[in-house]
Design an enzyme around this catalytic site. Structure first.
Site, PDB file in Angstrom:
ATOM      1  N   ASN A 700       3.652 -33.491  29.626  1.00 59.48           N
ATOM      2  CA  ASN A 700       2.193 -33.635  29.604  1.00 59.48           C
ATOM      3  C   ASN A 700       1.692 -33.898  28.178  1.00 59.48           C
ATOM      4  OD1 ASN A 700       1.518 -33.469  32.278  1.00 59.48           O
ATOM      5  ND2 ASN A 700       1.382 -31.251  32.300  1.00 59.48           N
ATOM      6  N   GLU A 735       4.178 -27.003  38.299  1.00 60.83           N
ATOM      7  CA  GLU A 735       5.309 -27.902  38.482  1.00 60.83           C
ATOM      8  C   GLU A 735       6.411 -27.251  39.319  1.00 60.83           C
ATOM      9  OE1 GLU A 735       5.912 -25.922  34.428  1.00 60.83           O
ATOM     10  OE2 GLU A 735       4.275 -26.644  35.659  1.00 60.83           O
TER      11      GLU A 735
END
Length: 846
Positions: A700, A735
């Site tokens: 990210n 995640e």
């Protein structure tokens, strides 16, 4: 001297004929042996050539498989065939060369000028699959082994000529043939002398031994003496035929015995065999069960007539009958079980004749006799019910043109006694109302002119003996004889006068009801007692798109809702089919109405109603007359399509993850509880797979959260492709993902986990950064697997899978960890599908 020669000339001629035959036999045997050796040698040589070429080709290809092959397969082939490890014969017996896919020679053979197949044959070898080919090259027979290298760019051929292999082997073949021939000649000469001396005594001893063996019970057919046309040959052939005939007779007897034993054992009736004194010597399982016996020895030796009959007098009668006529058939008796209880039975016993044993069957007819008694009682009860029934029950004979039977209720309804109506057939048509006589006659004629049984129903008026009028509803069935001729008409006539009066009253108020129903905003239909549509209001027209004039007065109320005719709920209400409605309620959302007495309500989806189908709420209730009888049924329908769509959307939003489209954690735990209950109840395996994307925070930070969301979505797609169809994929949070694997033990779950790991590692993600730039990247995932234990709860299962996941991360990520017994975790190397055995089970060399 001459006389002596003449005296011995016949014997000498006979010996001369034997000598000539022996020489001829030696010559023939020699030629046959040489031919067989040649054919065997050639066949062996052909197989040897094929095996040598294919083995040589495999050795060359094994040597050629190296990293250099990917860049230059031709150079790799040249080096491999020159390697001493490629095997003997390269360049002499075996010639290896390479072709491109079109058949052009890329790597020529080592021997210059070697004859190769024509270009068309080479092209066929290149296009064909791997294997061996038999060829003819310039008139010489040859064999070729073909193999295609990985990638399809080079086809390798090993070729050899049969003549090259034949020459080295020809000398030893000739020497071995001559030695074998010489040995055979010597053997035949010695054998001929030995056979000539023992031509009579040895066959005779052999026949004697075979006859003694057959007489002792060994029915293996003795082979006849070959080549003997004399008495000994015919005797040996006769002994062979007799043994075969005896063998067939014994086999047939064994088959018959096995067939009888199978029938005896499989008989549903009790079967038994008695000796000459009437004692039991064999019984089947059915008789043991019938007599309440668990051990066959309890029945062996029992006197059937004295110990099995409950009544000794009945047993003596059975014995006397058996002694008098030699057999009994369907002898009725009451037999006694071993526990003292009794049952009714029929006995059939065969004639003993010359065998001195009898075979018998016992059939338990207790239930049949009870059913017969029940039938007699039922017939008497039926007669009482018919005589006391309020309806007229009748049977009209077409042959006698009169009533054969008429119940006593005819007196109360018509005012005429049943006997008078039976004795005066013409009185029937005086009783039927003049305005209805023609219609009633026409109905009866219509039934008679049809074929097979026919059922009819009609309503008509009658004139009573007092001059009044009454309404009857007649239900009748036409019976025919074996030639399909009308035989009789049986039926029931019910007095429906009161109902008709109520219906007339209802007709008067029908228009008022019609006006009221037409103004209702809810869709409404009303059915009469004949299941015809009486009302179909404007709201129902708008809902179904069917005008009222198309259905009113018809039985097509089902048409807008179903593809073929079937009753709507109002039809079932009219018929009073409560059982059918309850059965329907078990399959669909139908239940008794809390607002309307006797009504039923429910919901359903009708795919044929509207463009995309329609969800309906429906409520059906009976309309009763003053006496409580159902005369009509009303059904109200409400369109719930928009409400259902909104509900489904809300349900979907509550259990799914918006980003990935997978089920969320809430749905996962609800499903886990159900699957655990099923697994523990039926002893089925259940496994859990937990997955966590490696270094996703760094991902990210590098690509941005927009690309991170895209990566999560694409990861969910890969996850769904890699698991089984029955598996449940859920997003656990962030995640982290979980997969529920029903019916999967730990080895199966590890295979799924490795498939997910490899699938994710091999996927190239298509991403778009926060700045709008398109890029690609890869991610990896670590996974933990745990299988449900015998008394394990959901939290413990999730905890063990999570521990295995983090063990995989600590071992280097992009790995699969398995939770084993006693809290142990094993992390598998990448690409491994099976768990390593425990330390004590590993080989000593490990």
């Amino acid at each position: 001297m001459t006389a002596a020669s003449d005296k011995h000339s016949p014997g000498q001629g006979k010996r001369g004929r034997h000598g000539g035959s022996l020489v001829l036999a030696v010559v023939v045997a020699t030629l046959v042996l040489l031919s067989m050796q040649y054919l065997f040698a050639m066949g062996y040589l052909e197989a040897h050539v094929q095996d040598h070429l294919e083995g040589h080709l495999r050795q060359v290809l094994n040597l050629a498989r190296s990293p250099a092959m990917a860049s230059d397969p031709a150079q790799a082939l040249r080096r491999a065939r020159e390697d001493p490890l490629a095997g003997y014969g390269e360049g002499r017996l075996v010639h290896t060369y390479g072709l491109d896919p079109s058949g052009r020679v890329l790597v020529p053979p080592r021997r210059p000028g070697l004859a190769l197949p024509p270009p068309a044959v080479l092209a066929g070898l290149a296009r064909g699959g791997p294997g061996g080919r038999e060829l003819t090259i310039q008139g010489r027979p040859a064999w070729a082994a073909v193999e295609r290298l990985p990638g399809g760019g080079l086809v390798v051929v090993s070729q050899g000529f049969f003549t090259d292999y034949l020459q080295p082997a020809l000398g030893p073949l000739i020497r071995s043939s001559l030695l074998a021939t010489l040995g055979l000649v010597v053997l035949i000469v010695l054998l001929g002398a030995f056979v000539a001396r023992r031509r009579i005594s040895r066959p005779l001893r052999r026949l004697t031994a075979e006859a003694e063996r057959v007489a002792s019970g060994d029915l293996t057919p003795p082979p006849p003496l070959a080549g003997r046309g004399d008495e000994l040959g015919r005797l040996s052939l006769a002994l062979n035929h007799m043994t075969l005939a005896a063998q067939r007779m014994v086999g047939q007897a064994a088959l018959e015995q096995a067939r009888f034993q199978r029938l005896f054992n499989d008989s549903k009736d009790g079967a038994f065999i008695t000796d000459q004194q009437g004692r039991l010597v064999e019984v089947n399982e059915a008789l043991m069960e019938m007599l309440g016996c668990t051990d066959r020895a309890q029945l062996m030796g029992k006197d059937q007539a004295r110990e099995l009959f409950l009544d000794p007098e009945e047993g003596r009668l059975y014995g006397d009958t058996l002694a008098a006529q030699g057999y009994v058939q369907d002898f009725p008796a009451v037999l006694r079980r071993l526990d003292g209880s009794s049952f009714e039975a029929l006995l059939t016993v065969t004639d003993a004749k010359q065998s001195h044993i009898r075979f018998g069957l016992i059939r338990d007819v207790t239930r049949m006799r009870a059913a017969q008694r029940a039938l007699v009682e039922s017939e008497a009860r039926y007669r009482r019910l018919v005589d006391n029934a309020p309806d007229i029950i009748y049977r009209w004979s077409f042959e006698q043109n009169r009533f054969e039977y008429l119940s006593t209720s005819a007196q109360e309804i018509t005012g005429y006694s049943p006997q008078r109506l039976v004795d005066s057939p013409a009185l029937l048509w005086q009783v039927v109302h003049p305005e209805d006589r023609r219609r009633v006659r026409r109905q009866w004629l219509r039934l008679m002119r049809g074929r097979g049984p026919a059922v009819g129903q009609q309503e008509f008026r009658i004139l009573t003996a007092e001059g009044g009028a009454r309404w009857l509803m007649e239900r009748s069935i036409l019976l025919r004889d074996e030639l399909d001729h009308p035989l009789a008409l049986e039926g029931i006539a019910t007095d429906i006068t009161d109902r008709k009066l109520v219906e007339l009253e209802l007709v008067r108020g029908q228009q008022m009801v019609e006006d009221t129903l037409q103004g209702l905003p809810a869709a409404v239909m009303v059915l009469d007692r004949e299941h015809k549509v009486a009302h179909w209001n404007r709201a129902l027209e708008a809902l179904t798109g069917v005008p009222a004039e198309q259905v009113v007065g018809s039985n097509r109320q089902w048409h807008p809702f179903y593809p073929q005719a079937q009753p709507v709920l109002a039809d079932l209400i009219l018929e009073g089919q409560d059982e059918q409605i309850k059965h329907l309620a078990e399959a669909e959302s139908i239940k008794p109405s809390k607002l309307v007495e006797g009504g039923w309500e429910g919901e359903g989806f009708y795919p044929g109603l509207g463009e995309k189908g329609t969800y309906l709420y429906f409520l059906a209730a009976p309309i009763r007359d003053a006496e409580g009888r159902v005369v009509r049924a009303v059904e109200t329908l409400v369109d719930l399509t928009d409400k259902r769509s909104l509900e489904q959307e809300l349900v979907k939003l509550s259990v799914t993850d918006n980003l990935t489209g997978l089920y969320n954690q809430r749905f996962f735990y609800a499903s886990l509880g159900r699957e655990m209950e099923t697994s523990q109840r039926y002893d089925l395996p259940l496994s859990l797979l937990m997955a966590d994307i490696d270094l996703f925070k760094s991902f990210n930070d590098s690509f941005g959260h927009l690309a991170g969301d895209q990566a999560l979505s694409q990861f969910a797609e890969v996850l769904g492709r890699c698991v089984r169809g029955m598996d449940l994929c859920c997003r656990y949070g962030g995640e982290e993902f979980v997969v529920l694997l029903p019916h999967a033990a730990l080895p199966e779950a590890m295979k799924v986990a490795e498939r997910v790991r490899a699938g994710v590692a091999g996927t190239v993600l298509q991403l778009e950064t926060n700045e709008g730039q398109r890029t690609t990247s890869r991610i990896t995932v670590s996974l933990g697997v745990a299988t449900l234990g015998a008394k394990e709860d959901a939290q413990e299962l999730v905890r063990r899978a999570d521990a295995a996941l983090y063990a995989a991360k600590e071992a280097g990520r992009n790995l699969v960890g398995a939770s084993l017994a006693e809290g142990q975790v094993q992390v598998l190397p990448r690409g491994t599908l099976a768990l390593a055995p425990p330390p004590e089970e590993q080989p000593a060399s490990a």
